[in-house]
Each structure stands twice: as structure tokens, then as C-alpha cells.
Design a protein around this motif. Sequence first.
Motif, short mmCIF file in Angstrom:
data_model
loop_
_atom_site.label_atom_id
_atom_site.label_comp_id
_atom_site.label_asym_id
_atom_site.label_seq_id
_atom_site.Cartn_x
_atom_site.Cartn_y
_atom_site.Cartn_z
N GLU A 174 0.84 -1.19 0.00
CA GLU A 174 0.00 0.00 0.00
C GLU A 174 0.88 1.26 0.00
N PRO A 175 0.40 2.35 -0.58
CA PRO A 175 1.19 3.59 -0.60
C PRO A 175 1.62 4.04 0.78
N ALA A 176 0.72 3.95 1.77
CA ALA A 176 1.06 4.42 3.11
C ALA A 176 2.24 3.64 3.69
N ALA A 177 2.29 2.33 3.42
CA ALA A 177 3.40 1.52 3.93
C ALA A 177 4.71 1.91 3.28
N ALA A 178 4.68 2.17 1.97
CA ALA A 178 5.90 2.58 1.27
C ALA A 178 6.39 3.93 1.77
N VAL A 179 5.48 4.89 1.91
CA VAL A 179 5.87 6.22 2.36
C VAL A 179 6.38 6.17 3.80
N ARG A 180 5.78 5.32 4.61
CA ARG A 180 6.23 5.19 6.00
C ARG A 180 7.68 4.71 6.06
N GLU A 181 8.03 3.73 5.23
CA GLU A 181 9.41 3.24 5.22
C GLU A 181 10.37 4.30 4.67
N LEU A 182 9.95 5.03 3.64
CA LEU A 182 10.79 6.11 3.12
C LEU A 182 11.01 7.19 4.17
N ASN A 183 9.98 7.45 4.93
CA ASN A 183 10.07 8.45 5.99
C ASN A 183 11.04 8.00 7.07
N GLN A 184 10.93 6.75 7.50
CA GLN A 184 11.82 6.24 8.54
C GLN A 184 13.27 6.19 8.08
N ALA A 185 13.47 6.01 6.77
CA ALA A 185 14.83 5.99 6.22
C ALA A 185 15.35 7.40 5.94
N LYS A 186 14.54 8.43 6.27
CA LYS A 186 14.93 9.83 6.09
C LYS A 186 15.24 10.14 4.62
N LEU A 187 14.43 9.62 3.73
CA LEU A 187 14.61 9.84 2.30
C LEU A 187 13.68 10.90 1.73
N LEU A 188 12.72 11.38 2.54
CA LEU A 188 11.72 12.30 2.01
C LEU A 188 12.23 13.74 1.92
N ALA A 189 13.47 13.97 2.28
CA ALA A 189 14.06 15.30 2.08
C ALA A 189 14.73 15.42 0.72
N ARG A 190 14.83 14.31 0.00
CA ARG A 190 15.46 14.33 -1.32
C ARG A 190 14.44 14.73 -2.37
N PRO A 191 14.70 15.78 -3.14
CA PRO A 191 13.69 16.27 -4.10
C PRO A 191 13.20 15.21 -5.08
N HIS A 192 14.10 14.37 -5.61
CA HIS A 192 13.66 13.39 -6.61
C HIS A 192 12.80 12.31 -5.97
N VAL A 193 12.96 12.08 -4.66
CA VAL A 193 12.10 11.12 -3.97
C VAL A 193 10.73 11.74 -3.69
N VAL A 194 10.72 13.03 -3.31
CA VAL A 194 9.45 13.72 -3.05
C VAL A 194 8.58 13.73 -4.31
N ASP A 195 9.19 14.00 -5.47
CA ASP A 195 8.42 14.00 -6.72
C ASP A 195 7.82 12.62 -6.98
N ALA A 196 8.60 11.58 -6.74
CA ALA A 196 8.10 10.23 -6.98
C ALA A 196 7.00 9.86 -6.00
N VAL A 197 7.11 10.33 -4.75
CA VAL A 197 6.09 10.04 -3.74
C VAL A 197 4.77 10.71 -4.11
N ASP A 198 4.82 11.92 -4.62
CA ASP A 198 3.58 12.58 -5.07
C ASP A 198 2.87 11.74 -6.12
N SER A 199 3.63 11.20 -7.07
CA SER A 199 3.04 10.33 -8.09
C SER A 199 2.51 9.05 -7.46
N LEU A 200 3.22 8.53 -6.47
CA LEU A 200 2.79 7.30 -5.79
C LEU A 200 1.45 7.48 -5.12
N LEU A 201 1.28 8.59 -4.39
CA LEU A 201 0.03 8.82 -3.67
C LEU A 201 -1.13 9.00 -4.64
N ALA A 202 -0.88 9.71 -5.75
CA ALA A 202 -1.92 9.87 -6.76
C ALA A 202 -2.29 8.53 -7.38
N GLU A 203 -1.27 7.70 -7.64
CA GLU A 203 -1.52 6.37 -8.21
C GLU A 203 -2.32 5.51 -7.25
#
Length: 362
Positions: free
Chosen positions: A203-232
Motif C-alpha cells: 500500500e502507498p502508506a506503507a511505502a511512504v512510511r518506510e521512506l520516511n523512517q529511512a529519512k529519504l523524504l528530504a530528497r527532491p527526486h524522492v518527493v516527486d516520486a512520492v507525489d506520483s505514488l500517492l496519486a496512483e
Amino acid sequence: MNHNTPLSPRPLQHLAESRQRVLSAAQLKGHGVGAAALNEQCRPGGPWQQLLPGVYLLHPGPPTADERLHAALLYAGRPQIRAVASVPTQAAQGEPHSPPAQRTPYANAMITGLAALTLHRFASAPPLLSLDRIDVMVPRTRRLRSTGFARLVRSCSLPTPQLIGGVPVAPVARALADAVAQLSESGPVRRLLTEAVRGGHCEPAAAVRELNQAKLLARPHVVDAVDSLLAEGRAIAEDRLYAMVREHALPEPLWNVDLRLPGGPQLGGVDAYWPDQAVAVELDTRAPRHSLRAESQQDSAGLEWSEHARKREHLERLGITVVHLTPRKLRESPDLQATVVRTALMASADRDPAAYVMVLPH
């Protein structure tokens, strides 16, 4: 037999014919292969070769993808395991039988990252033999370094691995985060995240949660991909809701509408609404919001949950039944969710009439 007795060639012939072609030095010792015999077998042009420190391939050709996986796991696994459990040795026959978890040579090690996604059958993940490195997750306290094609990924808490073809593999969401950590472009990250959701791997929430715990959501190219993930993820969940209503012959609702009191404030949007029965369905596709600070993420998630709960309580005080569905429930048990909605619709005849609300396009 004492320490000076020459080794018999029989164990080497037995190993050469075995299906297990990758063994650690400790396992080979359990089969009676000492250091001198091991050095002789691994001489230049010899029948064996060393793949990683303490890990040996029992044939001269290049390792297969499966052999590279097992070699990386043997290197990263606990060093005190002495022999493969399924091949009892003479020294081990008189010892008490050990629990399976204590006999695996891969204790506290599992494949993660891109290699794990390939094992999870991701089409967007590269073939195993094309990977220069195989990521292996180990406890943070493990005293070992990355070397050769084995790259260690240290973790404070190891998830429960999934066994795929005899190989312990990290769950998809965790493997995604470890893979994304090694990628520097948004294209590959977006393809992996999209396939994870579209293919029903997580599920998207599980993926974003792991990215968040890995401190990857500060990377611009990851943030762009996450926006697409949530929309998908949102679009897929809506498609499943449409299919559930159609395939289970539920009355057709009003889709994606806003509710408002006449002359009063807006009550909020719902994904489906049956005005005659005053039943609403809400899809919970919320995920941790990304920002540069973990504290901000937690505060944002808390505010979003409070607003969500406040809207639901307000609607229920007005006599509107709110059915809360998650993408996971729709994917794993659509029959049960259709029953829940049908029960709510049928129960409306036994309730007091709901307050009149205006229904507007979302």
C-alpha cells in the motif's frame, strides 16, 4: 582419526556432486575440509574459488544469480553456524537436535534493495546478474564490512523476512526504501514506487512510511516520486471501489461529492454517497506527509487525522452513516467490504431520518 591424519578425498567428491555449491569455510570444515585442503582446491586454475571472505564456490565457472545471493547471505549471516542443517556431519551426529532457527546459516540476514525487488518479481527491477552489488540487511551491531558484491545495510530492527525460493527476502516496503536510498534519479524511483502500488505489492502508506523512517523524504527526486505514488494509490483504490459496487450489485451512489448544510458550512467530501439511505463511504488513502523535519511530518499527520475524525463525527451526529474503507481492505476482502456497505444501506430503514444536506460535485 587425529589432527595429523590426511583428509580423505571422499568428502571433496561428495561436495562436488552436491546441489549446494556455495558453502562457508565453517560449513566446509564441518564436512572435513581443512584449511590446507581448502587452499589447494582454490589454487589458481583449481576446481573451487573464493567468492567472498570465508565463502567459496565449488566449481570453477562464474556464479549463477542464485549462487551470488546465497554467497552474500552466507557472508553476512551469523558466523557461528557450522554446517548446513540438511546435511548432517559426522561431528554433529552425536549432538542434540537444534531448532531450525538456530541451524540456518542465514540467521539475522536477508536480501533487500533492488535484488529483493527482483525476487518479488518487479518488472522495473534489474536482473540479478546485472547488479554490481547485492544488498543484505543485517543488525546494526553486526561487525562486518561491505565487500565485493555484498553490500551490508544495517538496521536497528529487522523485519520478518519472506522466504522466496529458499532465500530470506525483506518485505516489499522495506526493500523499496533500501533500493531508493541507492538511486539518484526520479525516473527509476517513480517506476519502482508505481509498480509497487499498481502491482498490489504494498500500500502507498506503507511505502511512504518506510521512506520516511529511512529519512529519504528530504530528497527532491524522492518527493516527486512520492507525489506520483500517492496519486496512483488513490486512483487504484477508487477503481476498486467502483468495481466493488458494480460486481456486488449495490445501488449506484453519487460519486465524489461534497456535503453541505443548507446555508451552513461545508461538511467535507466523501467518495460515495447514497442520499436516500444517508450512507457515505470514505476511502482512507492518507499517508505520512513529507517535509524536511520528522517532527513536522508527525504534526501534519496528527492534524490530518484529527480533521478526518472531526468530519466523521459531525456527519454521524447528523444521522449520516460513514463507512470507512482502506485500499488494503478493498484489495484483500472486497466481498466483506461490500457486505459492510450493504448492511449499512439496509439498516437505514431502522434509523431516524438524517438531517437534510446539500450534495455538490466534488
